[in-house]
Design a protein around this motif. Structure first.
Motif, PDB file in Angstrom:
ATOM      1  N   GLN A 163       0.835  -1.207   0.000  1.00  0.00           N
ATOM      2  CA  GLN A 163       0.000   0.000   0.000  1.00  0.00           C
ATOM      3  C   GLN A 163       0.871   1.259   0.000  1.00  0.00           C
ATOM      4  N   LEU A 164       1.922   1.256   0.797  1.00  0.00           N
ATOM      5  CA  LEU A 164       2.842   2.393   0.834  1.00  0.00           C
ATOM      6  C   LEU A 164       3.501   2.612  -0.526  1.00  0.00           C
ATOM      7  N   ALA A 165       3.905   1.516  -1.149  1.00  0.00           N
ATOM      8  CA  ALA A 165       4.558   1.603  -2.452  1.00  0.00           C
ATOM      9  C   ALA A 165       3.622   2.157  -3.519  1.00  0.00           C
ATOM     10  N   ARG A 166       2.330   1.969  -3.315  1.00  0.00           N
ATOM     11  CA  ARG A 166       1.335   2.513  -4.248  1.00  0.00           C
ATOM     12  C   ARG A 166       1.039   3.987  -3.973  1.00  0.00           C
ATOM     13  N   GLY A 167       1.664   4.541  -2.917  1.00  0.00           N
ATOM     14  CA  GLY A 167       1.493   5.951  -2.617  1.00  0.00           C
ATOM     15  C   GLY A 167       0.404   6.274  -1.617  1.00  0.00           C
ATOM     16  N   GLN A 168      -0.140   5.262  -0.944  1.00  0.00           N
ATOM     17  CA  GLN A 168      -1.208   5.499   0.031  1.00  0.00           C
ATOM     18  C   GLN A 168      -0.641   6.123   1.312  1.00  0.00           C
ATOM     19  N   SER A 169      -1.442   6.958   1.946  1.00  0.00           N
ATOM     20  CA  SER A 169      -1.050   7.577   3.209  1.00  0.00           C
ATOM     21  C   SER A 169      -1.251   6.591   4.353  1.00  0.00           C
ATOM     22  N   VAL A 170      -0.617   6.884   5.485  1.00  0.00           N
ATOM     23  CA  VAL A 170      -0.778   6.033   6.666  1.00  0.00           C
ATOM     24  C   VAL A 170      -2.244   5.956   7.075  1.00  0.00           C
ATOM     25  N   GLN A 171      -2.940   7.090   7.046  1.00  0.00           N
ATOM     26  CA  GLN A 171      -4.351   7.117   7.430  1.00  0.00           C
ATOM     27  C   GLN A 171      -5.190   6.253   6.492  1.00  0.00           C
ATOM     28  N   ARG A 172      -4.917   6.357   5.188  1.00  0.00           N
ATOM     29  CA  ARG A 172      -5.684   5.586   4.208  1.00  0.00           C
ATOM     30  C   ARG A 172      -5.399   4.092   4.344  1.00  0.00           C
ATOM     31  N   ILE A 173      -4.149   3.740   4.598  1.00  0.00           N
ATOM     32  CA  ILE A 173      -3.794   2.330   4.790  1.00  0.00           C
ATOM     33  C   ILE A 173      -4.508   1.773   6.019  1.00  0.00           C
ATOM     34  N   ALA A 174      -4.575   2.582   7.072  1.00  0.00           N
ATOM     35  CA  ALA A 174      -5.272   2.162   8.285  1.00  0.00           C
ATOM     36  C   ALA A 174      -6.729   1.828   7.977  1.00  0.00           C
ATOM     37  N   GLU A 175      -7.364   2.652   7.133  1.00  0.00           N
ATOM     38  CA  GLU A 175      -8.767   2.416   6.757  1.00  0.00           C
ATOM     39  C   GLU A 175      -8.901   1.158   5.898  1.00  0.00           C
ATOM     40  N   ILE A 176      -8.003   1.001   4.927  1.00  0.00           N
ATOM     41  CA  ILE A 176      -8.081  -0.127   3.995  1.00  0.00           C
ATOM     42  C   ILE A 176      -7.885  -1.462   4.718  1.00  0.00           C
ATOM     43  N   LEU A 177      -6.895  -1.502   5.619  1.00  0.00           N
ATOM     44  CA  LEU A 177      -6.527  -2.765   6.267  1.00  0.00           C
ATOM     45  C   LEU A 177      -7.159  -2.939   7.643  1.00  0.00           C
ATOM     46  N   SER A 178      -8.032  -2.008   8.023  1.00  0.00           N
ATOM     47  CA  SER A 178      -8.728  -2.076   9.318  1.00  0.00           C
ATOM     48  C   SER A 178      -7.735  -2.130  10.484  1.00  0.00           C
ATOM     49  N   LEU A 179      -6.762  -1.230  10.436  1.00  0.00           N
ATOM     50  CA  LEU A 179      -5.757  -1.103  11.484  1.00  0.00           C
ATOM     51  C   LEU A 179      -5.792   0.306  12.046  1.00  0.00           C
ATOM     52  N   SER A 180      -5.192   0.520  13.210  1.00  0.00           N
ATOM     53  CA  SER A 180      -5.078   1.876  13.737  1.00  0.00           C
ATOM     54  C   SER A 180      -3.895   2.563  13.053  1.00  0.00           C
ATOM     55  N   PRO A 181      -3.944   3.892  12.902  1.00  0.00           N
ATOM     56  CA  PRO A 181      -2.801   4.615  12.316  1.00  0.00           C
ATOM     57  C   PRO A 181      -1.503   4.354  13.078  1.00  0.00           C
ATOM     58  N   LEU A 188       5.361   0.659   9.421  1.00  0.00           N
ATOM     59  CA  LEU A 188       6.165   1.471   8.515  1.00  0.00           C
ATOM     60  C   LEU A 188       7.607   1.576   9.020  1.00  0.00           C
ATOM     61  N   TYR A 189       7.772   1.807  10.310  1.00  0.00           N
ATOM     62  CA  TYR A 189       9.105   1.895  10.896  1.00  0.00           C
ATOM     63  C   TYR A 189       9.865   0.577  10.690  1.00  0.00           C
ATOM     64  N   LYS A 192      10.855   0.025   6.977  1.00  0.00           N
ATOM     65  CA  LYS A 192      12.009   0.842   6.581  1.00  0.00           C
ATOM     66  C   LYS A 192      13.305   0.253   7.123  1.00  0.00           C
ATOM     67  N   GLN A 193      13.248  -0.240   8.358  1.00  0.00           N
ATOM     68  CA  GLN A 193      14.434  -0.842   8.957  1.00  0.00           C
ATOM     69  C   GLN A 193      14.867  -2.091   8.199  1.00  0.00           C
ATOM     70  N   LYS A 194      13.899  -2.951   7.881  1.00  0.00           N
ATOM     71  CA  LYS A 194      14.214  -4.218   7.212  1.00  0.00           C
ATOM     72  C   LYS A 194      14.685  -4.019   5.771  1.00  0.00           C
ATOM     73  N   LEU A 195      14.114  -3.009   5.106  1.00  0.00           N
ATOM     74  CA  LEU A 195      14.433  -2.804   3.692  1.00  0.00           C
ATOM     75  C   LEU A 195      15.520  -1.753   3.475  1.00  0.00           C
ATOM     76  N   GLY A 196      15.926  -1.085   4.543  1.00  0.00           N
ATOM     77  CA  GLY A 196      16.954  -0.054   4.413  1.00  0.00           C
ATOM     78  C   GLY A 196      16.474   1.140   3.618  1.00  0.00           C
ATOM     79  N   ALA A 197      15.195   1.476   3.757  1.00  0.00           N
ATOM     80  CA  ALA A 197      14.613   2.589   3.009  1.00  0.00           C
ATOM     81  C   ALA A 197      14.432   3.802   3.916  1.00  0.00           C
ATOM     82  N   GLY A 198      14.640   4.995   3.355  1.00  0.00           N
ATOM     83  CA  GLY A 198      14.516   6.205   4.149  1.00  0.00           C
ATOM     84  C   GLY A 198      13.182   6.902   4.016  1.00  0.00           C
ATOM     85  N   ASN A 199      12.480   6.655   2.902  1.00  0.00           N
ATOM     86  CA  ASN A 199      11.211   7.346   2.670  1.00  0.00           C
ATOM     87  C   ASN A 199      10.308   6.511   1.758  1.00  0.00           C
ATOM     88  N   GLN A 200       9.110   7.049   1.494  1.00  0.00           N
ATOM     89  CA  GLN A 200       8.123   6.310   0.716  1.00  0.00           C
ATOM     90  C   GLN A 200       8.567   6.119  -0.733  1.00  0.00           C
TER      91      GLN A 200
END
Length: 215
Positions: A163-181, A188-189, A192-200
């Motif tokens: 979802q992040l890779a598709r450009g979705q926001s944290v709030q939108r992902i929370a809604e889509i996957l029925s999770l809290s922000p 997300l944290y 990023k740690q596992k993939l060594g990525a700094g940003n979206q």
């Protein structure tokens, strides 16, 4: 399955023209009938109890929750659900994860048309079905040993990552996957740690390089 009973199929794909093509192809076979259609994982989940198909033919790359999450939710509700996953992706992560989620079959959209008929029949009978190229890639990956960084993600982290890779926001992902922000933020944290990525943007690049999203 009773030989005189037709295999009831539900088509789940966000492209109407694809569903029309699959419907036409499946209608050629006298032992298969299409009894329902949905254009998203959410819609499929809502309709499933009413339609009660023998096989759900599920595209994995749909907007919203997507195919893998839809498979997971359907099977969590009913263990008897039989899913044939379809994808245009050439990676090994998608087939691994959707089979782990409970799908019985995985077929590339580039497969020969008649292979869809074989796959539907196999899944309806409760057999696992993988097209030859996907099976080869999975076998080669296993022989090679080890997992790339994307495959170190948990199932939930992988869903958030896509979802992040598709450009979705944290709030939108929370809604889509029925999770809290907050939960999405934690995932997300970790991602990023596992993939060594700094940003979206870097996450999107990793997803493209691994063939996980279409550009």
């Amino acid at each position: 399955m009773n030989k005189n009973k037709k295999i009831r199929v539900m088509l789940i794909d966000d492209h109407a023209v694809v569903r029309v093509g699959f419907r036409m192809l499946l209608s050629i076979s006298p032992d298969i009938e299409v009894v329902g259609e949905a254009d998203s994982g959410e819609s499929a989940y809502q309709q499933f109890e009413q339609v009660r198909p023998d096989v759900a033919v599920m595209d994995l790359s749909m907007p919203g929750m997507g195919g893998i999450e839809a498979v997971r939710r359907l099977i969590a509700r009913d263990k008897s659900v039989r899913v044939l996953a379809l994808s245009a992706h050439e990676d090994t992560a998608h087939p691994r994860r959707v089979l782990k989620a409970g799908a019985l079959g995985y077929l590339s959209k580039r497969s020969a048309p008649e292979e869809l008929l074989d796959a539907v029949r196999a899944v309806a009978a409760g057999r696992i079905y993988l097209d030859a190229e996907i099976a080869r890639k999975l076998a080669m990956h296993d022989l090679g040993g080890g997992a790339n960084s994307v495959e170190t993600l948990s199932e939930r982290e992988f869903a958030v990552f896509i979802q992040l890779a598709r450009g979705q926001s944290v709030q939108r992902i929370a809604e889509i996957l029925s999770l809290s922000p907050n939960t999405v933020g934690t995932h997300l944290y970790n991602i990023k740690q596992k993939l060594g990525a700094g940003n979206q943007a870097e996450l999107t690049l990793i997803a493209v390089r691994n063939g996980l999203i279409e550009t």
